[in-house]
Design an enzyme around this catalytic site. Structure first.
Site, short mmCIF file in Angstrom:
data_model
loop_
_atom_site.label_atom_id
_atom_site.label_comp_id
_atom_site.label_asym_id
_atom_site.label_seq_id
_atom_site.Cartn_x
_atom_site.Cartn_y
_atom_site.Cartn_z
N CYS A 1 0.81 -1.22 0.00
CA CYS A 1 0.00 0.00 0.00
C CYS A 1 0.84 1.26 0.00
O CYS A 1 0.33 2.35 -0.25
CB CYS A 1 -0.92 0.02 1.22
SG CYS A 1 -2.03 -1.38 1.26
N ASN B 1 -10.18 -0.17 0.61
CA ASN B 1 -8.72 -0.09 0.53
C ASN B 1 -8.26 -0.61 -0.83
O ASN B 1 -8.35 -1.81 -1.09
CB ASN B 1 -8.12 -0.93 1.68
CG ASN B 1 -6.60 -0.89 1.70
OD1 ASN B 1 -5.97 -0.37 0.78
ND2 ASN B 1 -6.02 -1.44 2.76
N HIS C 1 -3.16 7.16 3.34
CA HIS C 1 -3.61 5.88 2.79
C HIS C 1 -5.02 5.60 3.31
O HIS C 1 -5.30 5.76 4.50
CB HIS C 1 -2.64 4.79 3.22
CG HIS C 1 -3.06 3.41 2.84
ND1 HIS C 1 -3.57 3.11 1.60
CD2 HIS C 1 -3.07 2.25 3.56
CE1 HIS C 1 -3.85 1.82 1.56
NE2 HIS C 1 -3.58 1.28 2.72
#
Ligand code: COA
Length: 363
Positions: free
Chosen positions: A115, A285, A255
């Protein structure tokens, strides 16, 4: 000697048309819309169709970014793709993207940093521009996570989605680009977020398939603990390095894994809510794609202006973290029909078929 700085001159994002709501997932696993919203802030996510792969998302987002920048594909010197879900283990997906976009004169490289890949990529691109090695770089963060999700595991399948975001960076002699950064890694926590196969440790085998080791596994509580600390501390450190405070930063783009993690970091650092970008409700996500999608949406909405300072921070598999402060130079003006209006796709009714199965995800 002329100094080279990275100016962000184009941006774009793309999310697949298929929208999967929390209620859709509650028909597959033992979960509820209330639980998912309360624990993660996620309301829906976008899943690819069976025939779509990561390069398709990259090409769509990359084309939008190039269009907006008014940059011809042949003028791109380097294509960087941050992803942990490439079309194939080999060849690297960046070469499919380079070819698909017609970047005939570009090198191509894939960064696999979970990520945090987009921030790692942004810092890498900025370094290449600072050295004078490249004039124009296309950086894309993209993932198709839905095809690696165990749709029988409620602790993971409700949290992730698919998407891509892209930026075009160009060399300029006007000071802008990455002002400070931190790239971090703690490999001792590798197993907290892992897809154990296929790879050289656990190649494809009947055992791997029977034990579902090809799907993403996560120790949610361990990642949560790591994330809250990593986000807060690394953001503070990059501000300290640049001798800037919260008031000097125009927009924080964290994020997008869980609204609670973002809210915790915002509270710890006393970030004004209007300066924090949050779109996890819409996409879930999307790993390396969350920050560039959020950045692209924020710039489309005029939430940051030319000369503004952005803070980006991520955490993820590795476990890794990455933060940077990025000064915007003069932003390119959006040409008419640049693709920005196409970014929001109409939501189809549902992608659950008659068997109660999300299309293309469960054999
Ligand atoms: N629906 C309903 N219940 C669920 C569920 C779901 N989708 N997933 C887990 N549960 C249950 C658990 O089984 C547990 O039940 P129990 O108490 O009977 O054992 C209960 O909910 C609480 O689980 P817990 O793991 O403590 O919840 P949490 O508040 O920590 O939230 C996460 C879980 C995954 C949302 C949270 O830990 C998280 O966001 N972690 C970070 C994940 C992340 O960011 N990953 C990406 C990194 S890039």
């Amino acid at each position: 000697m002329t100094r080279h700085y990275s100016s962000l001159v184009g941006w774009g994002h793309y999310a697949p048309e298929n929208v999967v709501t929390n209620d859709d997932l509650s028909e597959i696993v033992d979960t509820t819309d209330e639980w998912i919203r309360a624990r993660s802030g996620i309301e829906r996510r976008h899943f690819v169709s069976p025939d779509q792969a990561t390069s398709d998302l990259c090409i769509e987002a990359g084309r939008r970014a190039l269009d907006r920048a008014g940059v011809a594909p042949e003028d791109v010197g380097l294509v960087l793709v941050a992803t942990s879900s490439p079309d194939y283990l080999t060849p690297p997906v960046s070469s499919q993207v380079q070819h698909g976009l017609g970047c005939a004169n570009a090198g191509a490289m894939t960064l696999v940093v979970g990520c945090t890949g987009f921030v790692y990529g942004l810092v890498t691109a900025d370094q290449f521009i600072q050295t004078g090695a490249y004039e124009t770089i296309l950086l894309i963060g993209a993932e198709v996570i839905s095809k690696n999700l165990d749709m029988t595991d409620r602790t993971t399948c409700v949290l992730f989605g698919d998407g891509a975001g892209a930026v075009v960076l160009q060399a300029t002699d006007r000071p802008c680009g990455v002002r400070s950064f931190e790239l971090g890694s703690d490999g001792s926590q590798a197993e907290a977020l892992i897809a154990p196969s296929p790879g050289t440790r656990n190649p494809v085998s009947q055992y791997a398939i029977d034990h579902r080791t090809h799907y993403l596994r996560m120790d949610g509580r361990a990642v949560f603990k790591f994330a809250t600390r990593a986000m807060t501390e690394s953001l503070q450190r990059v501000m300290d390095k640049a001798a800037l405070g919260v008031d000097d930063v125009d927009l924080f783009i964290p994020h997008q894994a869980n609204a609670r993690i973002i809210e915790y970091a915002a509270e710890q650092l006393q970030l004004p809510p209007e300066k924090v970008v949050m779109n996890v409700a819409e996409y879930g996500n999307t790993s390396a794609a969350t920050i560039p999608i959020a950045l692209s949406e924020a710039l489309d909405a005029g939430r940051a202006e030319a000369g503004g300072t952005l803070a980006m921070v991520g955490f993820g598999a590795g476990l890794t973290w990455a933060a940077c402060l990025f000064d915007l130079g003069p932003l390119a003006l959006a040409p008419p029909d640049s693709g920005a209006d196409r970014d929001r796709q109409p939501a189809p009714e549902s992608v659950i078929d008659d068997r109660g199965v999300v299309e293309g995800l469960i054999a």
